[in-house]
Design an enzyme around this catalytic site. Sequence first.
Site, PDB file in Angstrom:
ATOM      1  N   TYR A  16      -2.431 -27.539   2.414  1.00  0.00           N
ATOM      2  CA  TYR A  16      -2.026 -28.527   3.424  1.00  0.00           C
ATOM      3  C   TYR A  16      -0.503 -28.633   3.578  1.00  0.00           C
ATOM      4  O   TYR A  16      -0.010 -29.647   4.076  1.00  0.00           O
ATOM      5  CB  TYR A  16      -2.621 -29.893   3.090  1.00  0.00           C
ATOM      6  CG  TYR A  16      -4.074 -30.041   3.511  1.00  0.00           C
ATOM      7  CD1 TYR A  16      -4.450 -29.983   4.856  1.00  0.00           C
ATOM      8  CD2 TYR A  16      -5.085 -30.255   2.574  1.00  0.00           C
ATOM      9  CE1 TYR A  16      -5.768 -30.132   5.247  1.00  0.00           C
ATOM     10  CE2 TYR A  16      -6.413 -30.409   2.955  1.00  0.00           C
ATOM     11  CZ  TYR A  16      -6.754 -30.346   4.302  1.00  0.00           C
ATOM     12  OH  TYR A  16      -8.052 -30.497   4.694  1.00  0.00           O
ATOM     13  N   GLU A  62      -5.701 -19.182   6.585  1.00  0.00           N
ATOM     14  CA  GLU A  62      -6.540 -20.009   5.709  1.00  0.00           C
ATOM     15  C   GLU A  62      -7.625 -19.179   5.031  1.00  0.00           C
ATOM     16  O   GLU A  62      -7.944 -19.401   3.865  1.00  0.00           O
ATOM     17  CB  GLU A  62      -7.133 -21.172   6.520  1.00  0.00           C
ATOM     18  CG  GLU A  62      -6.061 -22.165   6.945  1.00  0.00           C
ATOM     19  CD  GLU A  62      -6.559 -23.252   7.886  1.00  0.00           C
ATOM     20  OE1 GLU A  62      -5.742 -24.114   8.245  1.00  0.00           O
ATOM     21  OE2 GLU A  62      -7.760 -23.258   8.255  1.00  0.00           O
ATOM     22  N   HIS A 117     -13.331 -29.567   7.324  1.00  0.00           N
ATOM     23  CA  HIS A 117     -12.089 -29.017   7.891  1.00  0.00           C
ATOM     24  C   HIS A 117     -12.457 -27.761   8.658  1.00  0.00           C
ATOM     25  O   HIS A 117     -13.350 -27.029   8.252  1.00  0.00           O
ATOM     26  CB  HIS A 117     -11.093 -28.647   6.784  1.00  0.00           C
ATOM     27  CG  HIS A 117     -10.028 -27.687   7.253  1.00  0.00           C
ATOM     28  ND1 HIS A 117      -8.894 -28.115   7.898  1.00  0.00           N
ATOM     29  CD2 HIS A 117      -9.959 -26.334   7.219  1.00  0.00           C
ATOM     30  CE1 HIS A 117      -8.164 -27.050   8.237  1.00  0.00           C
ATOM     31  NE2 HIS A 117      -8.785 -25.958   7.830  1.00  0.00           N
TER      32      HIS A 117
HETATM   33  P1  RTP Z   1      -8.761 -30.566   9.626  1.00  0.00           P
HETATM   34  O1  RTP Z   1      -7.382 -29.939   9.648  1.00  0.00           O
HETATM   35  O2  RTP Z   1      -9.150 -31.126   8.275  1.00  0.00           O
HETATM   36  O3  RTP Z   1      -9.818 -29.732  10.232  1.00  0.00           O
HETATM   37  O4  RTP Z   1      -8.726 -31.852  10.540  1.00  0.00           O
HETATM   38  P2  RTP Z   1      -7.966 -32.034  11.897  1.00  0.00           P
HETATM   39  O5  RTP Z   1      -7.327 -30.781  12.368  1.00  0.00           O
HETATM   40  O6  RTP Z   1      -8.946 -32.716  12.765  1.00  0.00           O
HETATM   41  O7  RTP Z   1      -6.853 -33.071  11.429  1.00  0.00           O
HETATM   42  P3  RTP Z   1      -5.326 -32.837  11.005  1.00  0.00           P
HETATM   43  O8  RTP Z   1      -4.479 -33.624  11.932  1.00  0.00           O
HETATM   44  O9  RTP Z   1      -5.035 -31.377  10.814  1.00  0.00           O
HETATM   45  O10 RTP Z   1      -5.278 -33.556   9.595  1.00  0.00           O
HETATM   46  C1  RTP Z   1      -5.729 -32.907   8.441  1.00  0.00           C
HETATM   47  C2  RTP Z   1      -6.541 -33.859   7.603  1.00  0.00           C
HETATM   48  O11 RTP Z   1      -5.709 -34.891   7.097  1.00  0.00           O
HETATM   49  C3  RTP Z   1      -6.464 -36.095   6.982  1.00  0.00           C
HETATM   50  N1  RTP Z   1      -5.825 -37.141   7.775  1.00  0.00           N
HETATM   51  N2  RTP Z   1      -5.672 -38.369   7.346  1.00  0.00           N
HETATM   52  N3  RTP Z   1      -4.988 -41.125   7.125  1.00  0.00           N
HETATM   53  C4  RTP Z   1      -4.707 -40.469   8.257  1.00  0.00           C
HETATM   54  O12 RTP Z   1      -4.193 -41.001   9.217  1.00  0.00           O
HETATM   55  C5  RTP Z   1      -5.072 -39.050   8.339  1.00  0.00           C
HETATM   56  N4  RTP Z   1      -4.868 -38.256   9.382  1.00  0.00           N
HETATM   57  C6  RTP Z   1      -5.358 -37.051   9.020  1.00  0.00           C
HETATM   58  C7  RTP Z   1      -7.857 -35.793   7.472  1.00  0.00           C
HETATM   59  O13 RTP Z   1      -8.658 -35.469   6.335  1.00  0.00           O
HETATM   60  C8  RTP Z   1      -7.645 -34.606   8.365  1.00  0.00           C
HETATM   61  O14 RTP Z   1      -8.817 -33.863   8.520  1.00  0.00           O
HETATM   62 MG    MG Z   2      -5.997 -29.570  11.170  1.00  0.00          MG
END
Ligand code: RTP
Ligand code: MG
Length: 140
Positions: free
Chosen positions: A51, A128, A117
Amino acid sequence: MAIERTFSMIKPDATKRNLTGAIVKMFEDNGLRVVASKRVWMSRRQAEGFYAVHKDRPFFGELVDFMCSGPTVVQVLEGENAIAKNREIMGATNPADAAEGTIRKLFAESIGENSVHGSDAPETAAEEIRYWFAETEIVG
Ligand code: RTP
Ligand code: MG
């Protein structure tokens, strides 16, 4: 349309609730094939590396803690338009915004503990996949 590969993770909130099979079934029912899979309890170092793109975001510490809190299933999914299809099956990051019938609508507990994810573009998918798998571990 070309056959594509994407990287997928089933996160600790889902493995803890024994939802691995239910989530994999949703991928398979929607035309994606699991061509690599393993269960890992990731170290902080692995989670921080995976991450790294989010290292300056306010939720980074929380995210790393969560990803190290239990087992994860890392996978490579293959199929037509796999990257976009996987993100469609997952639903929006925040389960409150996720469409009906998506994994996150059905199973996610919060914006952080959101069950899955999926890679967001061809470059990140390749990166990844390489982060977690050797080429010999992927069997199409
Ligand atoms: P992912 O990468 O996990 O597939 O999810 P995503 O693209 O929908 O979301 P991303 O913006 O890339 O964020 C990665 C992961 O970080 C956690 N997160 N927590 N507390 C918060 O505001 C927050 N925002 C994101 C989530 O686990 C997210 O999937
Ligand atoms: Mg993401």
